[in-house]
Design a protein around this motif. Sequence first.
Motif, PDB file in Angstrom:
ATOM      1  N   GLY A   1      97.446 -12.694  43.551  1.00 56.75           N
ATOM      2  CA  GLY A   1      97.086 -11.286  43.457  1.00 56.75           C
ATOM      3  C   GLY A   1      96.936 -10.790  42.036  1.00 56.75           C
ATOM      4  O   GLY A   1      96.309  -9.756  41.800  1.00 56.75           O
ATOM      5  N   ALA A   2      97.502 -11.517  41.070  1.00 55.42           N
ATOM      6  CA  ALA A   2      97.388 -11.127  39.663  1.00 55.42           C
ATOM      7  C   ALA A   2      96.091 -11.613  39.039  1.00 55.42           C
ATOM      8  O   ALA A   2      95.866 -11.398  37.838  1.00 55.42           O
ATOM      9  CB  ALA A   2      98.583 -11.674  38.880  1.00 55.42           C
ATOM     10  N   HIS A   3      95.242 -12.304  39.816  1.00 54.34           N
ATOM     11  CA  HIS A   3      94.002 -12.866  39.292  1.00 54.34           C
ATOM     12  C   HIS A   3      92.825 -12.542  40.207  1.00 54.34           C
ATOM     13  O   HIS A   3      92.996 -12.090  41.339  1.00 54.34           O
ATOM     14  CB  HIS A   3      94.139 -14.392  39.140  1.00 54.34           C
ATOM     15  N   ARG A   4      91.623 -12.806  39.701  1.00 53.02           N
ATOM     16  CA  ARG A   4      90.436 -12.682  40.538  1.00 53.02           C
ATOM     17  C   ARG A   4      90.479 -13.779  41.598  1.00 53.02           C
ATOM     18  O   ARG A   4      90.855 -14.909  41.307  1.00 53.02           O
ATOM     19  CB  ARG A   4      89.169 -12.831  39.701  1.00 53.02           C
ATOM     20  N   ARG A   5      90.040 -13.446  42.811  1.00 51.30           N
ATOM     21  CA  ARG A   5      90.067 -14.425  43.900  1.00 51.30           C
ATOM     22  C   ARG A   5      88.668 -14.554  44.509  1.00 51.30           C
ATOM     23  O   ARG A   5      87.957 -13.563  44.681  1.00 51.30           O
ATOM     24  CB  ARG A   5      91.079 -14.003  44.970  1.00 51.30           C
ATOM     25  N   PHE A   6      88.309 -15.773  44.839  1.00 49.67           N
ATOM     26  CA  PHE A   6      86.982 -16.043  45.385  1.00 49.67           C
ATOM     27  C   PHE A   6      86.892 -15.559  46.833  1.00 49.67           C
ATOM     28  O   PHE A   6      87.772 -15.839  47.650  1.00 49.67           O
ATOM     29  CB  PHE A   6      86.684 -17.542  45.322  1.00 49.67           C
ATOM     30  N   LYS A   7      85.813 -14.860  47.147  1.00 45.26           N
ATOM     31  CA  LYS A   7      85.574 -14.342  48.493  1.00 45.26           C
ATOM     32  C   LYS A   7      84.426 -15.127  49.121  1.00 45.26           C
ATOM     33  O   LYS A   7      83.251 -14.869  48.848  1.00 45.26           O
ATOM     34  CB  LYS A   7      85.236 -12.854  48.431  1.00 45.26           C
ATOM     35  N   SER A   8      84.769 -16.081  49.953  1.00 40.46           N
ATOM     36  CA  SER A   8      83.740 -16.905  50.595  1.00 40.46           C
ATOM     37  C   SER A   8      82.789 -16.061  51.441  1.00 40.46           C
ATOM     38  O   SER A   8      81.575 -16.301  51.454  1.00 40.46           O
ATOM     39  CB  SER A   8      84.393 -17.971  51.478  1.00 40.46           C
ATOM     40  N   ALA A   9      83.334 -15.073  52.148  1.00 41.29           N
ATOM     41  CA  ALA A   9      82.510 -14.269  53.042  1.00 41.29           C
ATOM     42  C   ALA A   9      81.460 -13.470  52.290  1.00 41.29           C
ATOM     43  O   ALA A   9      80.442 -13.060  52.870  1.00 41.29           O
ATOM     44  CB  ALA A   9      83.395 -13.334  53.859  1.00 41.29           C
ATOM     45  N   ALA A  10      81.676 -13.237  50.991  1.00 40.51           N
ATOM     46  CA  ALA A  10      80.734 -12.452  50.195  1.00 40.51           C
ATOM     47  C   ALA A  10      79.655 -13.322  49.557  1.00 40.51           C
ATOM     48  O   ALA A  10      78.783 -12.805  48.869  1.00 40.51           O
ATOM     49  CB  ALA A  10      81.487 -11.682  49.115  1.00 40.51           C
ATOM     50  N   SER A  11      79.707 -14.636  49.780  1.00 44.46           N
ATOM     51  CA  SER A  11      78.722 -15.549  49.189  1.00 44.46           C
ATOM     52  C   SER A  11      77.829 -16.137  50.282  1.00 44.46           C
ATOM     53  O   SER A  11      78.314 -16.783  51.212  1.00 44.46           O
ATOM     54  CB  SER A  11      79.429 -16.682  48.442  1.00 44.46           C
ATOM     55  N   ARG A  12      76.526 -15.941  50.149  1.00 42.50           N
ATOM     56  CA  ARG A  12      75.578 -16.483  51.135  1.00 42.50           C
ATOM     57  C   ARG A  12      75.517 -17.999  51.096  1.00 42.50           C
ATOM     58  O   ARG A  12      75.127 -18.637  52.080  1.00 42.50           O
ATOM     59  CB  ARG A  12      74.172 -15.926  50.860  1.00 42.50           C
ATOM     60  N   SER A  13      75.898 -18.601  49.965  1.00 38.73           N
ATOM     61  CA  SER A  13      75.760 -20.054  49.815  1.00 38.73           C
ATOM     62  C   SER A  13      77.053 -20.818  50.054  1.00 38.73           C
ATOM     63  O   SER A  13      77.076 -22.051  49.974  1.00 38.73           O
ATOM     64  CB  SER A  13      75.226 -20.381  48.407  1.00 38.73           C
ATOM     65  N   ALA A  14      78.146 -20.147  50.370  1.00 34.11           N
ATOM     66  CA  ALA A  14      79.437 -20.819  50.561  1.00 34.11           C
ATOM     67  C   ALA A  14      79.460 -21.611  51.864  1.00 34.11           C
ATOM     68  O   ALA A  14      78.987 -21.143  52.895  1.00 34.11           O
ATOM     69  CB  ALA A  14      80.574 -19.802  50.543  1.00 34.11           C
ATOM     70  N   VAL A  15      80.026 -22.801  51.791  1.00 34.95           N
ATOM     71  CA  VAL A  15      80.204 -23.668  52.963  1.00 34.95           C
ATOM     72  C   VAL A  15      81.661 -24.113  53.012  1.00 34.95           C
ATOM     73  O   VAL A  15      82.164 -24.702  52.041  1.00 34.95           O
ATOM     74  CB  VAL A  15      79.286 -24.901  52.919  1.00 34.95           C
ATOM     75  N   GLN A  16      82.353 -23.826  54.102  1.00 33.71           N
ATOM     76  CA  GLN A  16      83.724 -24.293  54.277  1.00 33.71           C
ATOM     77  C   GLN A  16      83.695 -25.758  54.704  1.00 33.71           C
ATOM     78  O   GLN A  16      82.921 -26.144  55.583  1.00 33.71           O
ATOM     79  CB  GLN A  16      84.442 -23.457  55.326  1.00 33.71           C
ATOM     80  N   LEU A  17      84.543 -26.583  54.060  1.00 34.80           N
ATOM     81  CA  LEU A  17      84.590 -28.009  54.366  1.00 34.80           C
ATOM     82  C   LEU A  17      85.872 -28.333  55.115  1.00 34.80           C
ATOM     83  O   LEU A  17      86.960 -27.873  54.749  1.00 34.80           O
ATOM     84  CB  LEU A  17      84.509 -28.835  53.081  1.00 34.80           C
ATOM     85  N   ALA A  18      85.725 -29.152  56.160  1.00 37.53           N
ATOM     86  CA  ALA A  18      86.883 -29.497  56.989  1.00 37.53           C
ATOM     87  C   ALA A  18      87.730 -30.585  56.346  1.00 37.53           C
ATOM     88  O   ALA A  18      88.958 -30.544  56.396  1.00 37.53           O
ATOM     89  CB  ALA A  18      86.433 -29.924  58.379  1.00 37.53           C
ATOM     90  N   TYR A  19      87.044 -31.561  55.741  1.00 33.29           N
ATOM     91  CA  TYR A  19      87.755 -32.738  55.246  1.00 33.29           C
ATOM     92  C   TYR A  19      87.282 -33.105  53.844  1.00 33.29           C
ATOM     93  O   TYR A  19      86.222 -32.660  53.380  1.00 33.29           O
ATOM     94  CB  TYR A  19      87.540 -33.924  56.189  1.00 33.29           C
TER      95      TYR A  19
END
Length: 480
Positions: free
Chosen positions: A74-92
Amino acid sequence: PTLTVPLREYVSVFDAPGPRIPGGGHRHRRHVHVTEYYGRVLVGTPPQAFDMVFDTGSGNIVLPTVKCADEACGAHRRFKSAASRSAVQLAYEDETPLAPGQSDRDSTTITYGTGRLTGEYIRDSVCLGGEAVSEGKACATLDFLGVITESRFPFIELPFDGVFGLGLGGLSAGPHFNFIGQLRANSSSRSSDGAMFAVFLRHLEADEDSEMSFGGYKPELVKDGRVSWLPISRSDAEDKGYWLVSMRAIYVGTHRLGQCGSTRCLVAMDTGSSLSMATPSMAGELLDAVGVDSNCPDLRRFPTLRFELEAEAGGTFDVVLEPDDYMEVSEGSCSSTFQAIQLPPEIGPMWIFGQSILRKYYSVYDAEHWRVGLGVALHSTKRRFNPAPATPPHPSVPREACEDDDQDMMKSALPGCKSFAHMGYCKRFPPLAQHYCRQACGLCSAPGGEEAASNVTVHSDGFVVSHASRKVVGYKTSEM
């Protein structure tokens, strides 16, 4: 064209006991300076900006995400995957995308010195360069570790958000996690400089700024306008992941040490390490020959050091250090910028040239031609008496009461404060003692409002992050 990324500095200064004096005499105190260099990185579409440490001694990108609810995140900037059109969540780790509705996925835990973090794998666009659309950028689609939980210390004190690894493939979780490998794959031809970057670290007293260059190097920052190229072993580099060159000999004055004879020494160029280091036996031989002790009113009595490195076409390149290049003096005592470390057996013995050497020598890293360039850096003769521009403040942290915080210690898989003190860790890990175990370590205010005396005093609100990788979980110096 060459892309320039300005670097900011984060400096911590610690007081620590100097070398023991024969006969049990008084031990002088010594200052230990630790510096981290960080710059702006853009992740996602549209881009989200982060400040990240650039480290040739690690191979992954590590970034906090909004899934991390810990205080340090919380003391730092955090990446928001939902706000990026190019983000891909990886399972493994094998880069399999997370299927819709799938909850089972790999996570990885990394140890940074005295702290730990756990993250999940994400793929997205990562760019270096200006935030404006018109500004040049160096971009690659990369897999990285998105942090979902991390220990409070040391991360809450750090002004930067994450770590940007610039090591080679052996230090990365996989090929698509390696930024340099992806730049190399994207180079249009083998003659391209797209997989080249260079590092200029300012002299700490000079009126100049540190910077990194991508896509080439700047001749105007090096003496005579050129560097000497040192070949790196592709097999060693790909296996261990470090930018490794070979060393033929080490000279202390005119005396040649008994290292690097028939078997060449390996030297890793590490922008993420403040000190230059080697295994205890190797560093010990050097320091014994130098004759370091706690009383050094005159640096001129120390010898010149010369490290003879192998260059291209059978040549050599000498890294030459005068006493003021490798000794720090304060309050009548001194300390060397060379330290001993313990490395895992699979890494093997090696020297590590850190910032104490890379400030004097401009360094260039060429992944296309498997080589490192070195040349004497051209520093400004104008002195800067004020520190580099301050980092924009992160949310303030409330001052803690002088009591032991066993709960946070145990959350980080560390012993309780009484055990911590009993094992002698108050002196070995002063930041932990100051933040969590002030009562057990005797650091509460003494009568009259003065702080109780201790062998190690922290003169900074920060702490250096050790290297993270799949193989090396952290460097450990012999004295801190």
